[in-house]
Design an enzyme around this catalytic site. Structure first.
Site, PDB file in Angstrom:
ATOM      1  N   CYS A 198      36.572 -54.717  21.659  1.00 20.23           N
ATOM      2  CA  CYS A 198      36.089 -55.948  21.028  1.00 20.23           C
ATOM      3  C   CYS A 198      37.041 -57.046  21.478  1.00 20.23           C
ATOM      4  CB  CYS A 198      35.953 -55.804  19.515  1.00 20.23           C
ATOM      5  SG  CYS A 198      37.471 -55.599  18.578  1.00 20.23           S
ATOM      6  N   THR A 215      39.780 -58.415  20.148  1.00 23.15           N
ATOM      7  CA  THR A 215      41.187 -58.000  20.021  1.00 23.15           C
ATOM      8  C   THR A 215      41.362 -56.488  20.143  1.00 23.15           C
ATOM      9  OG1 THR A 215      40.886 -57.744  17.656  1.00 23.15           O
ATOM     10  CG2 THR A 215      41.716 -59.887  18.428  1.00 23.15           C
ATOM     11  N   HIS A 257      51.004 -37.274  21.784  1.00 25.04           N
ATOM     12  CA  HIS A 257      51.436 -37.062  20.392  1.00 25.04           C
ATOM     13  C   HIS A 257      50.274 -36.991  19.409  1.00 25.04           C
ATOM     14  CE1 HIS A 257      55.798 -38.754  20.971  1.00 25.04           C
ATOM     15  NE2 HIS A 257      55.431 -37.922  21.935  1.00 25.04           N
ATOM     16  N   HIS A 312      53.246 -31.539  17.374  1.00 22.30           N
ATOM     17  CA  HIS A 312      52.244 -32.596  17.228  1.00 22.30           C
ATOM     18  C   HIS A 312      50.940 -32.042  16.645  1.00 22.30           C
ATOM     19  CE1 HIS A 312      54.985 -35.068  19.444  1.00 22.30           C
ATOM     20  NE2 HIS A 312      54.894 -34.307  20.518  1.00 22.30           N
ATOM     21  N   ASP A 355      31.615 -54.951  21.136  1.00 25.78           N
ATOM     22  CA  ASP A 355      30.825 -56.056  20.587  1.00 25.78           C
ATOM     23  C   ASP A 355      30.620 -57.083  21.701  1.00 25.78           C
ATOM     24  OD1 ASP A 355      33.162 -57.516  20.750  1.00 25.78           O
ATOM     25  OD2 ASP A 355      33.286 -58.004  18.622  1.00 25.78           O
TER      26      ASP A 355
HETATM   27  C1  RB5 Z   1      34.426 -61.426  17.533  1.00 27.42           C
HETATM   28  O1  RB5 Z   1      34.480 -62.800  17.620  1.00 27.42           O
HETATM   29  C2  RB5 Z   1      35.810 -60.874  17.188  1.00 27.42           C
HETATM   30  O2  RB5 Z   1      36.099 -61.141  15.855  1.00 27.42           O
HETATM   31  C3  RB5 Z   1      35.871 -59.403  17.456  1.00 27.42           C
HETATM   32  O3  RB5 Z   1      35.556 -59.162  18.784  1.00 27.42           O
HETATM   33  C4  RB5 Z   1      37.193 -58.715  17.237  1.00 27.42           C
HETATM   34  O4  RB5 Z   1      38.240 -59.397  17.846  1.00 27.42           O
HETATM   35  C5  RB5 Z   1      37.504 -58.302  15.853  1.00 27.42           C
HETATM   36  O5  RB5 Z   1      38.461 -57.569  15.594  1.00 27.42           O
END
Ligand code: RB5
Length: 145
Positions: free
Chosen positions: A65, A67, A98, A133, A8
């Site tokens: 993304c 996180t 695994h 596995h 993203d």
């Molecule tokens: C975008 O702001 C953020 O929410 C996205 O990149 C991500 O961290 C969501 O899991």
């Protein structure tokens, strides 16, 4: 290796850096976007990556993304995807050994480029362990025993 990469807006810079580096290492990299700063929804790019792999257009995927959490949830909704969200290379190694992970997810707001490269290297170079596995991984697939 044929690798597809998607993110993203929060991970565009990490995606570009990883794609450039992987190409310089000789990999065939397909960038599935997003490619701008404009806010997009990570599920759209996660689903696109999952469909790309399931269609056999790439052997491995990298999902990014902010996180890594949102896009990893999205790609893992596809029954043929085994996505591991990691922030250090040991987890990437074990996800291959695994879980036969075919997608690696990372968070651009969590780790830097050098740690991301170390995770990707482990992901691309570690073989699946098979044996016990394989039975467990089979239970993750479409046809649940
Ligand atoms: C975008 O702001 C953020 O929410 C996205 O990149 C991500 O961290 C969501 O899991």
């Amino acid at each position: 290796m044929r690798i597809a990469i998607a993110s993203d807006h929060a991970a565009v810079a990490l995606k570009a850096a990883l794609a450039d580096w992987l190409r310089s290492e000789g990999h065939d990299v397909e960038d599935l976007g997003t490619n701008g700063e404009a806010g997009v929804d990570y599920p759209d790019f996660g689903y696109k990556l999952a469909a790309h792999l399931a269609a056999g257009k790439a052997e491995r995927g990298i999902a990014l993304c902010g996180t890594g959490i949102g896009i990893s949830i999205a790609v893992n909704r596809h029954p043929e995807i085994r996505c591991a969200l990691v922030s250090e290379p040991l987890s990437a190694t074990l996800a291959r050994e695994h879980n036969d992970a075919n997608v690696l997810a990372m968070g651009a707001r969590i780790i830097g480029i050098e740690m991301a490269k170390a995770c990707v290297t482990a992901f691309l170079t570690t073989p699946f362990g098979g044996e016990r596995h394989a039975r467990r991984v089979a239970k993750l697939g479409k046809a649940r025993p």
